[in-house]
Design an enzyme around this catalytic site. Structure first.
Site, short mmCIF file in Angstrom:
data_model
loop_
_atom_site.label_atom_id
_atom_site.label_comp_id
_atom_site.label_asym_id
_atom_site.label_seq_id
_atom_site.Cartn_x
_atom_site.Cartn_y
_atom_site.Cartn_z
N ALA A 220 -9.95 4.84 -2.12
CA ALA A 220 -10.76 4.10 -1.15
C ALA A 220 -11.86 3.24 -1.77
CB ALA A 220 -11.37 5.11 -0.18
N ARG A 221 -12.59 3.79 -2.72
CA ARG A 221 -13.79 3.10 -3.22
C ARG A 221 -13.49 1.96 -4.18
NH1 ARG A 221 -15.57 8.51 -6.48
NH2 ARG A 221 -14.04 8.43 -8.16
N GLU A 222 -12.23 1.79 -4.55
CA GLU A 222 -11.88 0.80 -5.56
C GLU A 222 -11.66 -0.56 -4.88
OE1 GLU A 222 -8.75 2.85 -7.75
OE2 GLU A 222 -10.12 4.52 -8.19
N ASN B 255 -3.22 9.74 -5.23
CA ASN B 255 -2.57 9.57 -6.52
C ASN B 255 -2.35 10.90 -7.26
OD1 ASN B 255 -1.32 7.47 -7.88
ND2 ASN B 255 -2.99 7.24 -9.37
N HIS C 252 -5.82 -0.24 -9.43
CA HIS C 252 -6.95 0.70 -9.42
C HIS C 252 -8.14 0.03 -10.08
CE1 HIS C 252 -4.88 4.61 -8.45
NE2 HIS C 252 -3.83 3.83 -8.71
N SER C 253 -9.28 0.72 -10.03
CA SER C 253 -10.42 0.38 -10.86
C SER C 253 -11.17 1.69 -11.11
CB SER C 253 -11.31 -0.66 -10.16
OG SER C 253 -11.91 -0.13 -9.00
N TYR D 179 -6.25 10.30 -19.34
CA TYR D 179 -6.19 11.76 -19.33
C TYR D 179 -4.87 12.12 -18.66
CZ TYR D 179 -8.33 9.94 -15.07
OH TYR D 179 -8.61 9.16 -13.98
N GLU E 70 -5.99 -0.74 -14.21
CA GLU E 70 -7.40 -0.43 -13.92
C GLU E 70 -8.18 -1.74 -14.09
OE1 GLU E 70 -8.59 2.44 -12.89
OE2 GLU E 70 -7.13 3.97 -13.51
O1 0X9 Z 1 -6.70 9.06 -12.04
C1 0X9 Z 1 -6.08 8.19 -11.43
O2 0X9 Z 1 -5.45 8.37 -10.39
C2 0X9 Z 1 -6.09 6.76 -12.01
N1 0X9 Z 1 -7.41 6.40 -12.46
S1 0X9 Z 1 -8.63 6.18 -11.37
O3 0X9 Z 1 -9.87 6.11 -12.11
N2 0X9 Z 1 -8.43 4.78 -10.65
O4 0X9 Z 1 -8.59 7.22 -10.41
C3 0X9 Z 1 -5.14 6.69 -13.19
C4 0X9 Z 1 -3.73 7.12 -12.93
C5 0X9 Z 1 -2.85 6.96 -14.14
N3 0X9 Z 1 -1.51 7.46 -13.96
C6 0X9 Z 1 -1.14 8.76 -14.13
N4 0X9 Z 1 -1.97 9.65 -14.56
N5 0X9 Z 1 0.10 9.05 -13.88
ZN ZN Z 2 -7.87 4.72 -8.70
#
Ligand code: 0X9
Ligand code: ZN
Length: 416
Positions: A168-170, A238, A291-292, A343, A366
């Site tokens: 949401a915040r992105e 996600n 994303h961001s 990560y 991102e």
């Molecule tokens: O953590 C996430 O969902 C994504 N970064 S965020 O800071 N926008 O929340 C990155 C997702 C990368 N993809 C996977 N980990 N599969």
């Molecule tokens: Zn994100």
């Protein structure tokens, strides 16, 4: 007559702090133990040497977290969060309505209803190339709209799928999606980008969360569904996909910003996305989940350290896209697998698209950060940010056109 005025209060984040930490490689593992803990919200962080991590910490954990950092020789800076989330910093929310004499501009963050008005305006003014579709509805019953940009072929052409606003915040991500739509449709010089392939673009998947981040809590990330805990709402969209779900970097605690849900696809938004993808999987060739923040172009796998067999192709195409946005003045994006660069986090869209829907070219982008918190990119920076990255989007579009696009003969056969 008694008049009741309902004043919805905004979350202030009074007492919360954001820690800026620059860990060494070994120290990153120390920080990762806090990931998924409801008191810790990871805003940014990359495994690249020298990268700064931003972690928002709840008031009652600040003392113990500072002590932990000291004990482990991790130096840090600490800022108030409050100023970044107060209403006066939620800037420039727009009153846009597209008319023939008033083109869309990218100096405001649009609310969802304004985006829908723009999509509908495009569909009625460019009926030969634009159609819109509701792919499902949110927890609150809001429609999730998708726009398709196509030069014909009755929805059988190879396609690109772009998704924004799962978090949401992105806010810069729906703006990026809208800019892409605007450039494809309203800028004739870009029409070659959809002569041989179709584009499907979802400007906001998590509509409830997006609206909530405008009205009530600027830092809201998740959906708005109810959970087993009355005090904590929402699932991290996600983390809600059915591919190695909950194995890594996801939380079973409904109060965590990385809560994966009671089961995969528990969220109606994520199920709607899945249904569209599975119904069109054989023609979808490339996926971008926007994303961001962070300036990264990430590819699978995000659930484990291993790389997919075709990682070199994913890697070199992402570099090409990066070079294109640098050639118009953008700063460098880092390229790598999600686990290597960020990560491990399982149950995300990019991994599911590749691992289950078999769409080999799957990326998480991102977009850059700016402003005090990183989330509050001043509206004055939207246009430069999205126009630069559009050059990367163009490279993805050209790649799909060259490698999968329909030839003239194929158009002829489809018409017969
Ligand atoms: O953590 C996430 O969902 C994504 N970064 S965020 O800071 N926008 O929340 C990155 C997702 C990368 N993809 C996977 N980990 N599969
Ligand atoms: Zn994100």
């Amino acid at each position: 007559m008694a008049v009741t005025i309902l004043v919805r209060s905004r979350k202030t984040y009074e007492g919360y702090k954001v820690f800026h930490i620059t860990p060494s490689r070994d120290q990153i593992n120390l920080l990762e133990q806090f990931y998924g803990n409801p008191a810790y919200d990871f805003w940014t962080g990359s495994r690249k040497a020298g990268s700064s991590w931003k972690i928002m910490v709840s008031p009652n954990e600040i003392h113990s977290f500072s002590r932990f950092l000291h004990r482990n020789n991790l130096s840090y800076a600490m800022n108030d969060v409050q100023m970044a989330s107060q209403p006066e910093n939620i800037r420039d929310v727009s009153e846009f309505e597209r008319t023939s004499s008033k083109p869309i501009s990218f100096n405001k963050y649009l609310r969802y209803n304004k985006m829908i008005i723009y999509l509908a305006w495009l569909a009625s003014n460019y009926p030969d190339i634009v159609s819109t579709k509701c792919i499902g509805s949110t927890f609150y019953g809001r429609p999730i709209n998708m726009i398709t940009i196509s030069s014909g072929g009755n929805n059988t052409k190879p396609s690109i799928l772009i998704n924004a606003g799962i978090h949401a915040r992105e806010w810069i991500t729906p703006a990026m999606a809208l800019y892409t739509i605007n450039q494809l449709v309203e800028n004739r010089t870009n029409h070659n980008l959809f002569s041989a392939v179709d584009w499907h673009i979802i400007p906001v998947l998590n509509v409830d969360g997006y609206e909530y981040s405008h009205t009530t809590d600027r830092l809201w990330r998740k959906t708005r569904s109810t959970t087993s805990n009355k005090l904590c709402r929402g699932v991290d969209g996600n983390r809600n996909f059915d591919f190695h779900w909950m194995e890594n970097g996801a939380s079973a605690n409904p109060c965590s910003s990385n809560y994966a849900g009671v089961k995969p696809f528990s969220e109606s938004e994520i199920a709607a996305f899945r249904n569209f993808v599975l119904a069109n999987a054989d023609r979808l060739k490339l996926f971008l989940d926007l994303h961001s923040t962070g300036r990264e172009i990430l590819y699978p796998w995000g659930y484990c350290k291993e790389l997919p067999k075709d990682w070199k192709k994913l890697h070199s195409l992402a570099h090409k896209a990066n070079r294109a946005q640098m050639s118009v003045g953008g700063a460098r994006y880092d390229v790598g697998s999600s686990t290597h660069l960020l990560y491990p986090a399982a149950g995300a869209s990019d991994d599911w698209i590749k691992g289950v829907a078999n769409i080999s070219l799957s990326y998480t982008v991102e977009l850059p950060e700016a402003g005090v918190s990183g989330w509050d990119m001043p509206a004055s920076k939207i246009e430069i940010t999205v126009s630069q990255f559009f050059e990367a989007v163009r490279v993805f579009g050209e790649y799909v056109t060259e490698n999968y696009g329909w030839t003239k003969e194929m158009f002829g056969q489809a018409i017969l």
